[in-house]
Design an enzyme around this catalytic site. Structure first.
Site, short mmCIF file in Angstrom:
data_model
loop_
_atom_site.label_atom_id
_atom_site.label_comp_id
_atom_site.label_asym_id
_atom_site.label_seq_id
_atom_site.Cartn_x
_atom_site.Cartn_y
_atom_site.Cartn_z
N SER A 171 1.65 -1.11 0.32
CA SER A 171 -0.55 0.00 0.19
C SER A 171 0.77 1.22 0.01
O SER A 171 2.04 1.22 1.14
CB SER A 171 -0.75 0.10 1.31
OG SER A 171 -1.29 0.91 1.37
N TYR A 200 -1.83 0.53 9.60
CA TYR A 200 -2.01 -0.44 8.93
C TYR A 200 -0.89 0.17 7.86
O TYR A 200 -0.47 -1.48 6.86
CB TYR A 200 -2.95 0.41 7.81
CG TYR A 200 -3.94 -0.19 6.08
CD1 TYR A 200 -4.10 -1.21 5.74
CD2 TYR A 200 -3.38 0.89 5.20
CE1 TYR A 200 -3.44 -1.95 4.34
CE2 TYR A 200 -3.69 -0.12 4.08
CZ TYR A 200 -3.65 -1.19 3.98
OH TYR A 200 -3.85 -1.61 2.71
N LYS A 213 1.62 -3.64 6.68
CA LYS A 213 2.05 -3.67 4.94
C LYS A 213 4.03 -3.68 5.15
O LYS A 213 4.38 -4.01 4.73
CB LYS A 213 1.67 -2.63 4.48
CG LYS A 213 -0.26 -2.94 4.36
CD LYS A 213 0.10 -4.30 3.26
CE LYS A 213 -1.61 -4.53 3.61
NZ LYS A 213 -1.58 -6.13 2.30
#
Ligand code: UDP
Length: 330
Positions: free
Chosen positions: A119, A143, A147
């Site tokens: 991402s 988040y 990743k």
């Protein structure tokens, strides 16, 4: 050379299902592993679906062996930034630790190729709002960190073993299958284009603009919105690249230009012919002001050629999918 099967984890989810569809259309042998915690059985269409968790080593070992898997495309993850801010450990468990478990199984089974769904959130708040692959990574929410940690594991594993990978850093994915078969069906959606389309169809009373005081031309957040079919095509290109002997690589997937929240809402109004009820609200935790891809490298390395780079077109396909969900809810 005869190729093995492709395991698509999270293939009953939004992006994974579009990739599985394109791989099938190319005649690949595909199977989906999805625990259906966020995915939908319907999204798998007629691709074989194994219901199970990526972190279930026994299960994954069995699947890799039984089906002769030589490529794994790993999408299964939690992806909601505000939720990751509230429940960080859930993201480290489900995204980072589960990826580690999956990689262990891949090494045991001598999987050759791995395509990882990463991402743009790994960049955090890049200077000037643009991020190239060489831009320092500095995630500002769990988040993005979950990743980035997975990317690091993958790079270390690839240095120690013969597995080769492509990690794709997605910018903002939107839209749906132009054949109308699948799309984003997440309940309580948080992504801007889906939220705005729901509002245009009366599924929501209003759309919030989270922050009007960012250092951007109109004060609202700027993102690089990319059509899910172009994103899916990047995975097919990544597969060809790996099969052609390509070296491990991490690439941005975006169009290289951004739109503000207000521009997106204008597009939704234009395409739907409806006026949106818009409420200006404070910034959302964990959001950068502008995040746009420098996206030359993927064109050069994977020969990726996006075909659907048009905001109104993206919105049109997202809206068509919302209309379908109204008639036929998942
Ligand atoms: N956004 C917004 N209202 C919403 C959802 C999102 O103003 O209901 C903004 C958000 O602050 C960001 C942009 O729209 O600037 C894209 O957010 P989204 O959640 O779609 O994706 P993200 O960039 O967070 O992955």
């Amino acid at each position: 050379m005869k190729h093995g099967s492709i395991l698509v984890t999270g293939g009953a989810g939004y992006i994974g299902s579009h990739v599985a569809l394109q791989l099938r259309a190319r005649g690949e042998r595909v199977l989906i592993l999805d625990d259906l915690s966020r995915g939908f059985r319907q999204a798998a269409l007629d691709t074989p679906l194994i219901v199970g968790a990526v972190a279930d080593r026994e299960r994954v070992r069995g699947v890799l062996h039984e089906h002769g898997v030589d490529t794994v495309m790993h999408f299964a993850a939690h992806t909601i930034v505000p939720e990751s801010v509230r429940e960080p450990l859930k993201y480290y468990r489900n995204n980072t630790c589960a990826t580690g478990a999956l990689l262990e199984c891949c090494l045991e089974a001598q999987v050759r190729h791995f395509v990882f769904s990463s991402s743009a959130a790994v960049y955090g708040v890049p200077a000037e709002g643009f991020a190239a692959e060489s831009t320092p990574t500095a995630p500002i929410n769990p988040y993005g960190t979950s990743k980035l940690m997975s990317e690091w594991m993958l790079a270390d594993v690839a240095r120690a073993a013969s597995l080769r990978y492509v990690a794709l850093r997605y910018f903002n994915v939107a839209g749906s299958d132009t054949g109308g078969r699948i799309g984003q069906a997440t309940p309580n959606a948080t992504l801007l284009i889906k939220v705005a389309c729901e509002a245009a169809l009366g599924k929501r009373a209003h759309v919030a603009i989270f922050g009007t005081d960012y250092p951007t031309p109109d004060g609202t957040g700027v993102r690089d919105y990319i059509h899910v079919e172009d994103l899916a095509a990047a995975h097919v290109d990544a597969l060809s690249y790996l099969r052609g002997g390509g070296a491990c690589i991490t690439l941005n997937v975006g169009y290289g230009h951004g739109y503000s929240v207000r521009q997106v809402l204008e597009s939704v109004e234009r395409v739907s012919g409806k006026r949106l009820a818009v409420r200006e609200e404070p910034r959302r935790a964990g959001d950068p002001g502008a995040l746009v891809a420098r996206a030359d490298r993927i064109r050069a390395e994977l020969l990726w050629r996006p075909r659907l780079d048009d905001l109104d077109g993206i919105v049109r396909s997202a809206l068509a999918w919302e209309e379908r969900l109204l008639r036929d809810p998942w």
